[in-house]
Enzyme design. Structure first.
Site, PDB file in Angstrom:
ATOM      1  CE1 TYR A 251      -3.194  -5.626  -1.964  1.00 49.71           C
ATOM      2  CE2 TYR A 251      -2.923  -4.758   0.256  1.00 49.71           C
ATOM      3  CZ  TYR A 251      -2.556  -4.775  -1.080  1.00 49.71           C
ATOM      4  OH  TYR A 251      -1.558  -3.944  -1.522  1.00 49.71           O
TER       5      TYR A 251
ATOM      6  CE  LYS B  97       0.178  -6.722  -3.008  1.00 49.78           C
ATOM      7  NZ  LYS B  97       1.011  -6.682  -4.232  1.00 49.78           N
TER       8      LYS B  97
END
Length: 256
Positions: free
Chosen positions: A161, A165
């Site tokens: 994740y 990002k």
């Protein structure tokens, strides 16, 4: 007081819940025509748009993990009113797993999904948007990143994740730097711990909400309404020279 977004058509991805739902309502309250994207949560998107002017709302279901669906989302969004003035890249997945110590199967599955949904889909939408803006004389992109992209996550199981990002952050920065002269403005928002179900799930994986809150400067989670208000302001394009900035919203818990 709502920002004046009258006459603008704004596409918000991941609008069926959490931050996306709040952003969708904030820009609609400013008078914008809202294209509200969702995956499969029909009940969620109906809750988001309930009470909003029906003639200023267009909902589109699309699987952001599939390239053809991403292209169809953009095509359908443009077809509604002939243009998009603001793209808000909000949709993302955050799986707690796929870390270094997890199985090969978990690693492959989580990383594949994170890269497809959190990087390739928003990057493709930004490509569509920039090409559209070059013809239209300008436009705005707002990308939701995360403080995990800059400070690293508190849980190593969020490695995929955080990496995704950071990648979408770099994509948006590159657009801001190279297309500003064409009146294409690109902003990034890096939230900390926001009051959403995703944050609750992440907190439960490291000991619960009290443990997470104890490490925050204000001792509290960010209300998603504050992010909605910030996106609505950026959508106005009033501060053009803020383009390229990453706006931290974490209650002073991470100061760069």
């Amino acid at each position: 007081m709502p920002q004046d977004l009258s006459g603008k058509t704004i596409l918000v991805t991941g609008a069926s819940k959490g931050i996306g739902a709040t952003i969708a309502r904030a820009v609609s309250e400013g008078g914008a025509h809202l294209v509200a994207h969702y995956g499969s949560d029909r009940a969620g998107i109906e809750a988001t748009v309930a009470g909003l002017p029906a003639d200023r709302v267009h909902t589109i279901a699309a699987d952001l993990g599939t390239t053809s669906e991403v292209d169809r989302l953009w095509k359908d969004a443009i077809a509604w009113r002939g243009r998009i003035d603001v793209l808000v890249n909000n949709a993302a997945v955050m799986r707690i797993g796929g870390g270094i110590e997890d199985s090969e199967e978990a690693w492959d599955r989580v990383w594949d999904e994170a890269l497809r949904v959190n990087v390739l889909a928003p990057a493709r939408l930004m490509r569509h948007a920039v090409r559209h803006y070059l013809e239209a004389g300008g436009g705005v992109i707002v990308t939701l990143s995360s403080w995990a992209a800059q400070r690293a996550p508190g849980n190593p199981a969020l490695l995929a994740y955080a990496t995704s990002k950071a990648a979408v952050l770099a994509t948006t920065k590159t657009i801001a730097r190279h297309y500003g002269k064409k009146n294409i403005l690109a902003y990034m928002i890096a939230p900390g711990v926001v009051r959403t179900q995703l944050s609750v799930d992440a907190a439960n994986a490291v000991g619960g909400e009290a443990v997470v809150s104890a490490g925050l400067a204000m001792g509290e989670w960010i209300p998603p309404e504050e992010i909605g208000a910030l996106v609505a302001f950026l959508a106005t394009g009033k501060v053009r020279h803020l383009s390229g900035a990453t706006l931290d919203i974490n209650g002073a818990s991470y100061i760069r």
